[in-house]
Scaffold this motif. Structure first.
Motif, PDB file in Angstrom:
ATOM      1  N   ARG A   1      12.846 -24.682  76.155  1.00 37.95           N
ATOM      2  CA  ARG A   1      13.640 -24.376  77.335  1.00 37.95           C
ATOM      3  C   ARG A   1      14.546 -25.544  77.710  1.00 37.95           C
ATOM      4  O   ARG A   1      14.927 -25.732  78.859  1.00 37.95           O
ATOM      5  CB  ARG A   1      12.723 -23.982  78.496  1.00 37.95           C
TER       6      ARG A   1
ATOM      7  N   GLU B   1      19.950  -7.103  79.752  1.00 41.11           N
ATOM      8  CA  GLU B   1      19.655  -7.974  80.888  1.00 41.11           C
ATOM      9  C   GLU B   1      18.164  -8.285  81.028  1.00 41.11           C
ATOM     10  O   GLU B   1      17.780  -9.194  81.765  1.00 41.11           O
ATOM     11  CB  GLU B   1      20.177  -7.345  82.187  1.00 41.11           C
ATOM     12  N   ARG B   2      17.315  -7.541  80.333  1.00 41.60           N
ATOM     13  CA  ARG B   2      15.878  -7.766  80.439  1.00 41.60           C
ATOM     14  C   ARG B   2      15.316  -8.570  79.270  1.00 41.60           C
ATOM     15  O   ARG B   2      14.157  -8.983  79.306  1.00 41.60           O
ATOM     16  CB  ARG B   2      15.138  -6.424  80.502  1.00 41.60           C
TER      17      ARG B   2
ATOM     18  N   TRP C   1      15.775 -11.703  77.831  1.00 35.74           N
ATOM     19  CA  TRP C   1      15.314 -13.079  78.007  1.00 35.74           C
ATOM     20  C   TRP C   1      14.183 -13.180  79.028  1.00 35.74           C
ATOM     21  O   TRP C   1      13.189 -13.861  78.767  1.00 35.74           O
ATOM     22  CB  TRP C   1      16.479 -13.995  78.360  1.00 35.74           C
ATOM     23  N   PRO C   2      14.266 -12.486  80.186  1.00 35.98           N
ATOM     24  CA  PRO C   2      13.121 -12.537  81.104  1.00 35.98           C
ATOM     25  C   PRO C   2      11.836 -11.981  80.486  1.00 35.98           C
ATOM     26  O   PRO C   2      10.752 -12.544  80.683  1.00 35.98           O
ATOM     27  CB  PRO C   2      13.582 -11.683  82.296  1.00 35.98           C
TER      28      PRO C   2
ATOM     29  N   ARG D   1      10.324 -14.493  78.067  1.00 40.88           N
ATOM     30  CA  ARG D   1       9.606 -15.573  78.775  1.00 40.88           C
ATOM     31  C   ARG D   1       8.212 -15.123  79.192  1.00 40.88           C
ATOM     32  O   ARG D   1       7.248 -15.893  79.101  1.00 40.88           O
ATOM     33  CB  ARG D   1      10.408 -16.026  79.998  1.00 40.88           C
ATOM     34  N   GLU D   2       8.094 -13.863  79.630  1.00 39.25           N
ATOM     35  CA  GLU D   2       6.769 -13.354  79.987  1.00 39.25           C
ATOM     36  C   GLU D   2       5.849 -13.321  78.777  1.00 39.25           C
ATOM     37  O   GLU D   2       4.658 -13.668  78.863  1.00 39.25           O
ATOM     38  CB  GLU D   2       6.892 -11.953  80.578  1.00 39.25           C
TER      39      GLU D   2
ATOM     40  N   GLN E   1      15.898 -18.801  75.983  1.00 38.21           N
ATOM     41  CA  GLN E   1      15.225 -18.391  77.220  1.00 38.21           C
ATOM     42  C   GLN E   1      15.939 -18.912  78.471  1.00 38.21           C
ATOM     43  O   GLN E   1      15.459 -18.710  79.579  1.00 38.21           O
ATOM     44  CB  GLN E   1      13.803 -18.956  77.253  1.00 38.21           C
TER      45      GLN E   1
END
Length: 404
Positions: A30, A179-180, A182-183, A186-187, A200
């Motif tokens: 990151r 839009e989902r 990278w989030p 990370r999860e 990320q």
């Protein structure tokens, strides 16, 4: 078991401030934690004990398996698939470094040999990647080879052939809105412990070891040409490739193996171009609105600091190319026996559009096979049962012709 190649990697260093250093492990996926903000993330890069690089390392031929360059790479416990050693061919008035000859038919194999090795070193149960094309297929292949699981967060709009390619390696593939991605990645990293091999952060940092794999393209070009080229034109999405090739040539100069280094040119779709925006505005990185383009493999609204550094440090430049310019370059490469996907022809398209003369050879990196393109599953065919039908439908444009 063969002995693991010896790496001279010593740590990680911030691209925002080279005085900021970190241990080699864990990989800072990151970016630099001391310089990043909510609007900007700076990558880190790997540092080496350059004074211990063995003499004669660059006297060897440019064959497959990145382990031949082990002293100047992070540790490589992941087994090879025979990546690297791709040909450098004269075509269309330049030299083309044909990365479609890698095991999964793209330059991404160099990154994933190194990044999947990091996953093994860190004891991760698998890797996760957000990709609709080359990166996902390559990560899945190298994870399978290393005995790791792979999660690929893809797009429903990616070519069916590429989706089949990814699934062939046993990866878990999920269709995720852009839009989902990278989030969600990370999860997966935080909750499942998977090792991330793609970005990320708000501006691009990606895997810190990734560009180290791309350095080997520079090493090979130097060995194949017998000298550094005057310029390198590279298809550019997040600029990991551009920066990696630049770093490789900069290392050759630092080690006294080469006296010069090439000017580096990023070649981005005119529909976006975050690196062109950043260089033109003097910003360390930029995010732009992305228009429509068929060059999906390098279509990105998000840039990173690596591309800016490669262009400025080398005295190079940025070029924005249209889909029509990409198609013309792709067609002409095909007529010389080189089938690149549309994005892979961006280097040649950028060189032609710039229209500059250089005092020495020019290399355009061709990144991936035309099999990865949109629409490949629907080829044009002409039926024929007689000789007259054949002659009536012969192409009006001859091939480029035989080279001496």
């Amino acid at each position: 078991m063969p002995q693991e190649p010896v790496s001279l990697a010593t740590g990680q260093r911030s691209l925002a401030d080279p005085a900021i250093a970190y241990p080699l492990r864990p990989p800072l996926t990151r970016g630099c934690p001391r310089t990043g903000t909510a609007d900007l993330a700076y990558p880190v890069e790997v540092d080496y004990a350059y004074d211990r690089v063995p003499a004669g390392l660059f006297d060897q031929p440019a064959g497959p398996d990145l382990a031949r360059w082990a002293p100047l790479l992070p540790p490589l416990p992941a087994p090879t698939l025979g990546e690297g050693g791709t040909p450098l061919l004269e075509a269309c008035g330049v030299y083309v470094k044909d990365e479609s000859r890698n095991p999964t038919w793209s330059h991404k194999d160099r990154l994933n040999r190194v990044a999947v090795s990091a996953a093994l070193t860190e004891g991760a149960p698998g890797v996760v990647v957000a990709s609709s094309g080359n990166h996902g297929a390559s990560a899945a292949a190298y994870a399978a080879r290393a005995g790791l699981r792979a999660i690929v967060l893809a797009s429903a709009a990616s070519p069916p052939a590429v989706q089949s390619f990814v699934r062939a390696y046993g990866a878990d593939v999920f269709s995720v809105p852009v839009e989902r991605r990278w989030p969600l990645m990370r999860e997966i990293v935080d909750r499942l412990g998977y090792h991330p091999v793609s970005n990320q952060t708000v501006t691009h940092t990606g895997h810190p070891y990734g560009p180290e794999g791309y350095k080997t393209i520079a090493y090979e070009i130097f060995v194949q040409l017998g000298r550094p080229p005057a310029a390198v034109f590279a298809p550019t999405g997040y600029a990991e490739l551009l920066y990696g090739v630049w770093k490789g040539f900069a290392e050759l100069r630092r080690l006294g193996v080469a006296e010069t280094a090439p000017r580096m040119f990023s070649c981005e779709p005119a529909a976006g171009g975050p690196h062109a925006r950043a260089v033109a505005s003097g910003a360390p990185a930029a995010i732009v609105d992305l228009g429509a383009t068929d060059a999906y493999a390098i279509a990105s609204p998000v840039g990173g600091h690596r591309g800016v550094r490669a262009v400025l440090d080398s005295g190079g430049g940025t070029v924005l190319v249209t889909d029509d310019e990409l198609r013309a370059a792709q067609r002409d490469l095909g007529r010389e026996g080189l089938w690149q996907e549309l994005s892979g022809a961006a280097g040649l398209a950028g060189y032609r559009k710039l229209g500059a003369a250089f005092d020495g050879p020019v290399v355009c990196v061709g990144t991936s096979s035309g099999f990865k393109d949109l629409g490949v599953e629907s080829p044009r065919t002409v039926e024929a049962t007689t000789f007259d039908q054949v002659t009536a439908n012969l192409s009006a444009t001859p091939a480029a012709g035989r080279r001496g």
